[in-house]
Design a protein around this motif. Structure first.
Motif, PDB file in Angstrom:
ATOM      1  N   LEU A 685       0.838  -1.195   0.000  1.00  0.00           N
ATOM      2  CA  LEU A 685       0.000   0.000   0.000  1.00  0.00           C
ATOM      3  C   LEU A 685       0.873   1.245   0.000  1.00  0.00           C
ATOM      4  O   LEU A 685       1.954   1.270   0.595  1.00  0.00           O
ATOM      5  N   ILE A 686       0.386   2.276  -0.705  1.00  0.00           N
ATOM      6  CA  ILE A 686       0.958   3.623  -0.631  1.00  0.00           C
ATOM      7  C   ILE A 686      -0.141   4.528  -0.094  1.00  0.00           C
ATOM      8  O   ILE A 686      -1.218   4.643  -0.694  1.00  0.00           O
ATOM      9  N   ASP A 700      -2.372   2.494  12.089  1.00  0.00           N
ATOM     10  CA  ASP A 700      -2.651   1.743  13.321  1.00  0.00           C
ATOM     11  C   ASP A 700      -3.809   0.768  13.111  1.00  0.00           C
ATOM     12  O   ASP A 700      -3.773  -0.375  13.593  1.00  0.00           O
ATOM     13  N   SER A 701      -4.839   1.188  12.398  1.00  0.00           N
ATOM     14  CA  SER A 701      -5.972   0.302  12.123  1.00  0.00           C
ATOM     15  C   SER A 701      -5.559  -0.849  11.206  1.00  0.00           C
ATOM     16  O   SER A 701      -6.018  -1.987  11.376  1.00  0.00           O
ATOM     17  N   LEU A 702      -4.700  -0.595  10.259  1.00  0.00           N
ATOM     18  CA  LEU A 702      -4.239  -1.670   9.368  1.00  0.00           C
ATOM     19  C   LEU A 702      -3.409  -2.687  10.127  1.00  0.00           C
ATOM     20  O   LEU A 702      -3.484  -3.895   9.855  1.00  0.00           O
ATOM     21  N   ASN A 713       1.460  -4.436   3.790  1.00  0.00           N
ATOM     22  CA  ASN A 713       2.748  -3.762   3.922  1.00  0.00           C
ATOM     23  C   ASN A 713       2.627  -2.354   3.359  1.00  0.00           C
ATOM     24  O   ASN A 713       2.322  -2.175   2.169  1.00  0.00           O
ATOM     25  N   THR A 714       2.854  -1.352   4.175  1.00  0.00           N
ATOM     26  CA  THR A 714       2.840   0.048   3.731  1.00  0.00           C
ATOM     27  C   THR A 714       4.259   0.432   3.304  1.00  0.00           C
ATOM     28  O   THR A 714       5.151   0.568   4.139  1.00  0.00           O
ATOM     29  N   ILE A 715       4.460   0.582   2.002  1.00  0.00           N
ATOM     30  CA  ILE A 715       5.809   0.854   1.492  1.00  0.00           C
ATOM     31  C   ILE A 715       6.109   2.340   1.446  1.00  0.00           C
ATOM     32  O   ILE A 715       7.266   2.744   1.363  1.00  0.00           O
ATOM     33  N   ALA A 732       6.068  -0.014  -9.938  1.00  0.00           N
ATOM     34  CA  ALA A 732       7.262  -0.843  -9.720  1.00  0.00           C
ATOM     35  C   ALA A 732       7.078  -1.824  -8.573  1.00  0.00           C
ATOM     36  O   ALA A 732       7.693  -2.900  -8.573  1.00  0.00           O
ATOM     37  N   SER A 733       6.236  -1.487  -7.591  1.00  0.00           N
ATOM     38  CA  SER A 733       6.094  -2.325  -6.399  1.00  0.00           C
ATOM     39  C   SER A 733       4.820  -3.144  -6.389  1.00  0.00           C
ATOM     40  O   SER A 733       4.551  -3.835  -5.407  1.00  0.00           O
ATOM     41  N   ASN A 734       3.996  -3.040  -7.446  1.00  0.00           N
ATOM     42  CA  ASN A 734       2.719  -3.756  -7.507  1.00  0.00           C
ATOM     43  C   ASN A 734       1.871  -3.397  -6.285  1.00  0.00           C
ATOM     44  O   ASN A 734       1.416  -4.256  -5.533  1.00  0.00           O
ATOM     45  N   ALA A 735       1.669  -2.113  -6.089  1.00  0.00           N
ATOM     46  CA  ALA A 735       0.986  -1.618  -4.901  1.00  0.00           C
ATOM     47  C   ALA A 735      -0.313  -0.923  -5.280  1.00  0.00           C
ATOM     48  O   ALA A 735      -0.555  -0.590  -6.459  1.00  0.00           O
ATOM     49  N   ILE A 736      -1.162  -0.707  -4.262  1.00  0.00           N
ATOM     50  CA  ILE A 736      -2.409   0.038  -4.387  1.00  0.00           C
ATOM     51  C   ILE A 736      -2.222   1.369  -3.663  1.00  0.00           C
ATOM     52  O   ILE A 736      -1.646   1.424  -2.569  1.00  0.00           O
ATOM     53  N   ILE A 737      -2.719   2.443  -4.273  1.00  0.00           N
ATOM     54  CA  ILE A 737      -2.601   3.766  -3.671  1.00  0.00           C
ATOM     55  C   ILE A 737      -3.899   4.075  -2.934  1.00  0.00           C
ATOM     56  O   ILE A 737      -4.988   4.009  -3.519  1.00  0.00           O
ATOM     57  N   ILE A 738      -3.775   4.392  -1.653  1.00  0.00           N
ATOM     58  CA  ILE A 738      -4.914   4.769  -0.811  1.00  0.00           C
ATOM     59  C   ILE A 738      -4.798   6.255  -0.494  1.00  0.00           C
ATOM     60  O   ILE A 738      -3.784   6.710   0.058  1.00  0.00           O
TER      61      ILE A 738
END
Length: 883
Positions: A685-686, A700-702, A713-715, A732-738
């Motif tokens: 996650l970003i 904290d909730s995650l 994992n928050t990168i 590049a990191s295969n992440a989802i943006i929140i």
């Protein structure tokens, strides 16, 4: 009175600052460091005291130069003697080699002569042996020897004819002897003998028959004669058959040898003709390649270089090099890296294999594949205007600097000035033209800033004197250094309280940007864009740097350059802003820019005027492309529309293939299926939020969620709007943006759509946690989808009765309806989320505002609207569940 620094004085006398400090200490002159300043009296004293030292050093330097000159002359003399000695030795070796070659030639000539003599003797001996063993003719001397089969047949016919005549004559005589049986035997014998004597060609057997007739009657003599005749025919027939067989074998052997010789000669001629045709074809192909390279301004020295795309497979490399794939596999096996036909090769492996095969290759990156390389004759190059890019941090004064330059040019009476109607600009200074590219300083436009450094000649790095070096300032320095572009630093806002230009210089030295007055190579100019101070000095510095660079280009060839920006206009279609780097671009030229192609229908200069041509360093807007090119794409002109279209089609096909093979990024919708396929063990996650407290609460909730099946994992987490840099990191990191309380800008949305990165924005924490938890257990079934309808920019605010503060806006994207929900975004942060209270188009009530229109929008229960804010319109659509 002016003062002199210690290090400047040391530089004047050609010594180090440490040495100068030592001399100053000896002379009891106070100086603590190299940056200490000295009064003129001290400077005069130093110069007077150091004059003998300088004279002695000059004498030493002169003596060293003289010694070096003598040593160099001695080395040259020794080298000349060595070269002469080597020449004499080489001449002797050549004489010995010539003598040895002459001896070998004579020996070879003698050997050939002896071989020829032996061959002639062997042939003579063979002929004598053949003559000795030849079947000889035993016929009477009156019959000539046979020379050929036809002669033998003719002679044999003559012999048979004579024999027939003799047989007829004998038959007639035998009838006469039977008729006169009572006559005298002696008389008959006399007549028979006379007849036999008269026949000169009668065979010897007839003589025997005549002798027998003396002892018997005529009947017995006739039978003996007939037997003699039959015996003679058998012998001649046998001789004829033997001669025919002998001559037939000989003729057949000679014919066979002649056929073989002719076949050998024919085969050799065909082979030579085939080789000659292949050689002519290869020469014609080489000439064609040279002609095409000259027509395309390519370097002929790189003509035999094979361009191999990065990541090529073994089969692709074999096809490009024109060699069997097994040869490459064999070499890879010997290198200890066995690969199959479909496996990709690294750049080092490609170069090693090509070097082993004796081929020159160049590994092309994806960017280089879509770029062009040209070669210009130095005689064709002519001076061109410099292209300048203004870089720096947000709000450090880039636009203000360009405005100041524009007003300075107009005040000086120069023709023209700066307009930014097409994203680039030109200004006339002292009769010379300077092209400016305004690259935004915000981190969102990092990629655009990199492209600006790529196409520019000089970078003006603007730094605020009251703010100092910032992150985007460091980014700009790195891009300029990576492009190898000289940097001129403009220290802005020197008129503000608290401005410290020396602090800026000190901070920039940490990044390798050192002022010239400190012994560096970067020019620093103190300016105030607001009060227009130092602008002339800055422009003179730009022209001085351009003179040092000796900027040149070939204007008398087909045009090429880079796309600065591209957009789709409702009335004009595809519009591209290009910067010509070489050649001259004309209206009507066929060109390719990235995946786009077409003919130039019209060109517009920076002042908004239509033009028919643009030379090197000229920015223009062009119309007529088939699609909108990407900023940073390289363009070039082709002579034929077909060539341009074919190249664009090939690039489009390759782009589609890459799109199909692109990595599929994880989203909340496919998270459960991806987990089931064991492709994802953790969810990256970003997180971007409006304040740091929101980030801490969400993190904290995650951490408290169940992470037994997939670890969250928050990168990366930061405060601010979602930008293009976040999308690049997520890709590049295969992440989802929140996003929590923030929005993404247009560039970030476009990049996310192209890369397949999911961006989710929330206003409350529990909604984000619900979606993540539902996606983790495979129960995420969204029934509501937010659809963005339009985007407007607040130009100004005004007061409306019964409504309050309303915003005067211009719609940039889509269409905003008065029933849509809206968000007010300020610096990437959402400050309002609600409904539209009123909408007007000038003085009339409006139901919607389309792209390009201007109007007024009032928000429900919200008055804090400022120019520069963004109004995002959206609606919530109900979507039927598909699972």
């Amino acid at each position: 009175m002016a003062k002199t620094r210690v290090h400047d004085l040391a530089k004047e006398y050609g010594m180090t600052s440490k040495e100068m400090l030592g001399h100053l200490a000896d002379m009891k002159i106070p100086a603590k460091s190299a940056s200490s300043t000295l009064e003129d009296a001290y400077v005069s004293m130093v110069r007077k005291q150091l004059k003998p030292i300088l004279d002695a050093r000059a004498a030493e330097i002169e003596a060293e130069k003289r010694a070096e000159a003598e040593a160099k002359a001695e080395e040259e003399r020794i080298e000349a003697e060595r070269a002469e000695k080597q020449r004499i030795e080489a001449e002797k070796r050549r004489e010995a080699e010539r003598a040895e070659e002459e001896r070998r030639r004579k020996a070879e000539e003698d050997r050939r002569r002896r071989a020829e003599v032996e061959r002639l003797a062997a042939e003579k001996k063979a002929k004598e042996e053949a003559e000795k063993n030849r079947v000889r003719d035993t016929a009477p001397k009156s019959v000539p020897s046979f020379s050929s089969l036809l002669d033998q047949i003719a002679q044999q016919e003559q012999v048979l004819k004579r024999q027939a005549e003799e047989a007829a004559q004998k038959k007639a005589e035998s009838k006469g002897s039977r008729g006169g049986k009572r006559g005298s035997g002696r008389g008959g014998e006399s007549r028979q003998s006379a007849a036999s004597a008269a026949s000169g060609n009668a065979p010897a057997a007839n003589a025997g028959a005549t002798n027998d007739s003396e002892r018997s009657d005529g009947r017995r003599r006739g039978k003996k004669g007939r037997r003699g005749e039959e015996g003679g025919e058998d012998r001649y027939s046998r001789m004829a058959r033997e001669a025919e067989v002998y001559n037939r074998n000989k003729v057949l052997e000679e014919a066979r040898e002649a056929v073989e010789e002719a076949s050998r000669e024919s085969t050799g001629r065909r082979k030579r003709r085939k080789e000659r045709r292949q050689k002519q074809q290869a020469e014609a192909e080489q000439e064609k390649r040279i002609e095409e390279a000259i027509a395309n301004d390519q370097d002929l020295s790189q003509l035999d270089t094979v361009k191999v795309p990065q990541g090529s497979t073994v089969s692709d490399l074999a096809e490009l090099l024109g060699v069997p794939a097994n040869d490459i596999i064999k070499r890879l096996f010997l290198l200890g890296t066995p690969l199959t036909l479909t496996e990709s090769m690294s750049d080092d492996l490609i170069e090693l294999v090509a070097d082993d095969l004796g081929r020159d290759v160049k590994v092309m990156t994806k960017e280089e594949e879509n770029s062009f390389s040209f070669y210009d004759n130095p005689e064709d190059l002519k001076p061109r205007s410099p292209v300048v890019t203004v870089m720096g941090h947000v709000d450090h004064g880039k636009t203000s600097l360009l405005d100041a330059i524009r007003h300075t040019g107009v005040a000086a009476g120069e023709a023209g000035g700066i307009t930014q109607a097409i994203g680039a600009s030109q200004v006339q200074i002292n009769g010379r033209t300077i092209t400016f590219i305004d690259t935004p300083g915000h981190e969102t436009f990092t990629a655009m800033r990199a492209r600006g450094a790529k196409v520019t000649d000089i970078v003006i790095l603007i730094v605020a004197a009251d703010d100092g070096v910032m992150p985007q300032t460091v980014e700009s320095i790195n891009h300029a250094k990576a492009a190898g572009v000289p940097i001129i630093v403009a220290v802005n806002k020197i008129d503000k309280p608290g401005a410290n230009p020396d602090k800026v210089r000190q901070e920039l030295t940490e990044y390798g940007v050192i002022p010239e007055e400190w012994g560096g190579q970067n020019m620093f100019v103190n300016i105030s864009a607001k009060k227009k101070q130092g602008i002339d000095e800055l422009l003179e510095s730009v022209l001085l740097e351009a003179d040092v660079l000796e900027l040149k280009a070939n204007p008398d060839t087909f045009a090429s350059g880079y796309v600065l920006e591209g957009k789709l206009d409702r009335g004009r279609g595809s519009v591209a802003t290009v910067l010509v780097s070489r050649g001259t671009l004309h209206v009507g030229d066929a060109l390719v820019a990235g995946l786009s192609y077409g003919r130039v229908r019209a060109m517009i200069d920076p002042k908004g005027n239509p033009v028919t041509e643009a030379g090197p360093s000229d920015p223009v807007e062009i119309l007529g492309l088939s699609s909108v090119p990407n900023a940073g794409d390289e363009f070039r002109v082709f002579q034929d529309d077909r060539e341009a279209r074919d190249l664009a089609d090939q690039r489009a096909l390759k782009a589609r293939i890459e799109e199909q093979n692109r990595v599929k990024h994880v989203t909340l919708e496919n998270l459960f299926d991806t987990m089931a396929d064991a492709e994802v063990k953790e969810l990256n996650l970003i997180i971007k939020a409006d304040v740091q407290g929101s980030i801490e609460a969400l993190q904290d909730s995650l951490d408290k969620m169940d992470q037994s099946e997939v670890r969250i994992n928050t990168i990366h987490s930061a405060v601010g709007a979602i930008n293009e840099t976040d999308v690049v990191l997520a890709d590049a990191s295969n992440a989802i943006i929140i996003g929590f309380g923030v929005r993404s800008d247009a560039k970030a949305r476009g990049a996310a759509e192209r890369a397949g990165v999911e961006i989710r924005c929330y206003d409350v924490i529990y909604k984000a946690l619900e979606d993540l938890d539902a996606a983790r257990i495979g129960m995420l079934k969204p029934t509501e989808v937010e659809v963005s309808t339009g985007l407007a920019i607040v130009l100004d605010t005004f007061k409306v009765p019964k409504v309050g503060i309303a915003a005067g806006v211009r719609v940039e994207e889509g269409e905003i309806a008065n029933s849509d929900s809206v968000r007010l975004v300020r610096d990437g942060i959402v400050v309002y989320n609600g409904k539209i209270a009123s909408m007007r188009h000038y003085k009339d009530e409006a139901k919607s505002l389309r792209g390009g229109m201007e109007g007024g929008i009032g928000l429900e229960n919200f008055q804090d609207i400022k120019p520069g804010d963004q109004i995002e319109a959206y609606r919530i659509d109900q979507v039927a569940r598909t699972e």
